[in-house]
Design a protein around this motif. Sequence first.
Motif, short mmCIF file in Angstrom:
data_model
loop_
_atom_site.label_atom_id
_atom_site.label_comp_id
_atom_site.label_asym_id
_atom_site.label_seq_id
_atom_site.Cartn_x
_atom_site.Cartn_y
_atom_site.Cartn_z
N THR A 184 0.83 -1.20 0.00
CA THR A 184 0.00 0.00 0.00
C THR A 184 0.86 1.26 0.00
O THR A 184 0.58 2.22 -0.72
N PHE A 239 3.73 1.53 -1.26
CA PHE A 239 4.30 1.65 -2.61
C PHE A 239 3.37 2.47 -3.51
O PHE A 239 3.81 3.31 -4.29
N GLY A 240 2.07 2.22 -3.40
CA GLY A 240 1.12 2.92 -4.26
C GLY A 240 0.75 4.31 -3.75
O GLY A 240 0.35 5.17 -4.52
N ALA A 241 0.87 4.52 -2.45
CA ALA A 241 0.41 5.77 -1.84
C ALA A 241 1.42 6.27 -0.82
O ALA A 241 1.13 6.34 0.38
N GLU A 266 2.30 9.08 -0.09
CA GLU A 266 1.90 10.32 0.59
C GLU A 266 1.12 10.04 1.85
O GLU A 266 0.85 10.94 2.63
N SER A 267 0.77 8.79 2.09
CA SER A 267 -0.18 8.49 3.15
C SER A 267 0.29 7.31 4.00
O SER A 267 -0.18 6.20 3.88
#
Lengths: 276, 276, 276, 276
Positions: free
Chosen positions: D76, D78-80, D82-83
């Motif tokens: 997760t 890896f994809g986001a 920023e969060s």
Amino acid sequence: MTKKLKSDLGWSTADRIVVRGHDLVELLGKTSLGDFAFLELKGRMPTQQESIVFNAITVTLVEHGMTPSAIAARLTYFGAPESLQGAVAAGLLGMGDRFGGSAEDAARMLQTALEDPPLPAGERVETEVLPAGAAYPHADLRSIASRIVSDHKASKQAIAGLGHPIHKPLDPRTAKLFEIAAENKLSGRCVELMQLVGDEASRVYSRDLPVNATGAIGAIASELGIPWRVCRGLAVMARAIGLVAHLQEEMQEPLAAEIWSRIEGESSSHLRPGSD
Amino acid sequence: MTKKLKSDLGWSTADRIVVRGHDLVELLGKTSLGDFAFLELKGRMPTQQESIVFNAITVTLVEHGMTPSAIAARLTYFGAPESLQGAVAAGLLGMGDRFGGSAEDAARMLQTALEDPPLPAGERVETEVLPAGAAYPHADLRSIASRIVSDHKASKQAIAGLGHPIHKPLDPRTAKLFEIAAENKLSGRCVELMQLVGDEASRVYSRDLPVNATGAIGAIASELGIPWRVCRGLAVMARAIGLVAHLQEEMQEPLAAEIWSRIEGESSSHLRPGSD
Amino acid sequence: MTKKLKSDLGWSTADRIVVRGHDLVELLGKTSLGDFAFLELKGRMPTQQESIVFNAITVTLVEHGMTPSAIAARLTYFGAPESLQGAVAAGLLGMGDRFGGSAEDAARMLQTALEDPPLPAGERVETEVLPAGAAYPHADLRSIASRIVSDHKASKQAIAGLGHPIHKPLDPRTAKLFEIAAENKLSGRCVELMQLVGDEASRVYSRDLPVNATGAIGAIASELGIPWRVCRGLAVMARAIGLVAHLQEEMQEPLAAEIWSRIEGESSSHLRPGSD
Amino acid sequence: MTKKLKSDLGWSTADRIVVRGHDLVELLGKTSLGDFAFLELKGRMPTQQESIVFNAITVTLVEHGMTPSAIAARLTYFGAPESLQGAVAAGLLGMGDRFGGSAEDAARMLQTALEDPPLPAGERVETEVLPAGAAYPHADLRSIASRIVSDHKASKQAIAGLGHPIHKPLDPRTAKLFEIAAENKLSGRCVELMQLVGDEASRVYSRDLPVNATGAIGAIASELGIPWRVCRGLAVMARAIGLVAHLQEEMQEPLAAEIWSRIEGESSSHLRPGSD
């Protein structure tokens, strides 16, 4: 003193459910899920042309195979089978800057560049949208594209919506999406600017940087007047469908235990005394 | 030794993206989002009749106004505006036993009752589905309904899919959804059993307990051969659309700070020196 | 060709569980949860001084009353009581840029400013950390603070870690946290710079902008050598505790239905025929 | 008419923050994170004995290596990126029935069995807790254990808290946790019953079914008077710490892309024309 809490999306009484001003029951049987999503976002039903285009871009975002999101959803379901919604949520949480963000970034780039006149800094620009296919006669798209590419080059930022690691030299979805937009009279300055940015970037960087699927989606969503901050949401709503399908497959042919076993086995094996 | 990791949902090469055996690019412009969701779940495109029915049940689930899910999504966006996907995920996490679960429970009740013959305990029944509109000549639906109601009464369990706190005496969506299913030849034994359960429960409990929207959806999804464990996923995928629309509205007319202020103010006021 | 998958955090055999090189069973009964968290993040047990300081900053982050996070968690639990983890996750999802991000932003500001020499742009700086209490004799903290404030002013950005809407004129936690850090010899250049930034900002903006609790936490976490990208995680791990406590209270005295009822009632009332 | 919204967990004024009746600032520097978690859950500070025992059980739950939760969190992130909070949330979502649920199930089994007298069906029992180490003179623990095992056998349900796939024949954490509880006078009828259930199950099923770590945690949490519905929350709060540490490691030595590449490559390879 206090602000009123109100929403225009939906409300109901004992015998009616109203969504965006339409009686839900009257829409049932006549309205597709994609058109209803358009209604939710835009506050009105799509024209036939908008329907075709909006459905095309959202369909493109549903299924991308065994992505990190799909794997995360399957692993989560393994631990919490009582909560399908938790597994979908876990998968969606990966639709951030790297994945869901690319259509958003492309849309932001286009919508910001095409504001005419540009809004003063500090004003809320996030909900400003372009009228579909609007004409901005005073701007020269080719020079805007040139400025976008040089600005990105100067700050060493990648340009959103260009290039693809697998779909080379061309992303097969891009041409089709642009063709659908054009056939339906929804290919305006946003699409044109996106294409010019791809051409200019390919020239400046001396390598093929064609518009990819998320670049096309960002551009077409902008033609539909969808604010760039909401474009990530198109990926999120579409991928929710794909993740439910992955979880259905996981119920029928579970992979999570095998994925875990391989990764756990390898990651700890270097530390285990005497194990392979 | 090790299990093969494979998925039949999607794959791609440099010039093709294939979803459930279909070339994605060929579907674009011809396939609606709802039909594509059907393809994802069922592995084939819907007939025109299935399309109308499937889109009707998913449309019904998109928007229910300011639900706990919508409020949670808005509050989450307030704290984490960088992560639209996180706000949608937070909203979806509330689509559990109480909300998303009711269509699932109704579908489970029906699918379990109509297995013919019932599977032995311990076998995986979760992926067993009924052929749409199949005939089960040896079962008597009225006695099955009677048994379902008496079993629930004996164990003091509520029956899924009956009654509604607001939509009284009748949920307006139910009649419409059943009508759409019937017109499209997708009203079979699952729908009939659901209706009989409602009749029998109203008689036994001596009060109006008509089938509500989630009861109708559970029954119709069963007619479409969707496994009951996946029915909660229909609510999850549909509500993802509604939540994106709520977040778009929240961007334009923020409510979260006001909601927070009211609740926080009241909840701590009894403790503050000098307040009530 | 392929990268090795390995983690140094934990592994186990039939008779041992090892975490960060320590036998877990030997730590049980001797190690507190906070010290174990330090071990997880730093790879070694804390000194007694580090323990006091690390526990103080994480304790500060646990409970802030009826925050948007706590409300979202309660609303989620109402819809999905089968999934306590989902309700905690929903609450944590709001610990983003606005809340969890403020300690992160303060730490980034300090850690970036105190790199000596600064890393070239484009290099990964996210894992660069400062040795605790390290001396950087060649830098002049007062001029660094002045530059930080003028840079923020020029770009009209708020400075992280300063001011508070409620705790005025001073945040009572700040003085205490800085005192604890100093008593334990963990108040070095990061803390000093944070304080100077507060002084300089108050002077430049001509109003009280003292360091708030998250500014103090960002500074002290930097003294402990915690990378700025991980500082948001301190808030996340601590708040997970607080959210479990809110959910326990929600089980005992449910508020979610009342919260929903009030918001839903008001938000749809303007649309209902016959209502105000 | 309307219910009052109030929480006893925390509140604040301009110069004070109060948590569970304690001034937060006065606790800082004296209170560890684990003791503060006890305060949040129990409404009072722990005794020294309770502190040792509570910290021991929560420490046990922090880190279990490359679990499905840790992998999901890394994918997760890896994809986001920023969060961070989204990646932690994704990992926690897998702490459901299979993982977090086992301590909960053991605690429910014990707390339900030891109610004296049992509450009438239909009453809310979820918040009923046992006084620590309380004596129930009229019950015979051995016959209760025997009934629990025979009930589970009759309904073909696994007994929570027994056996372990890796830690055989004995889970090394169990003996240590029970020893710590006994040394601190917190080993009462819940622990005794858990052990008797393990003995009886081993006898009835004719194979080793010793109490595992989650069984010990469920029993000891019950001695501490923590309601069984909250026990899953102990795992959730502890694992939040471990997941932040995994994400810190992922920032420094990323594994997600490699994990994705391997799984994606294998899962789609059987479909690709001309590939291996």
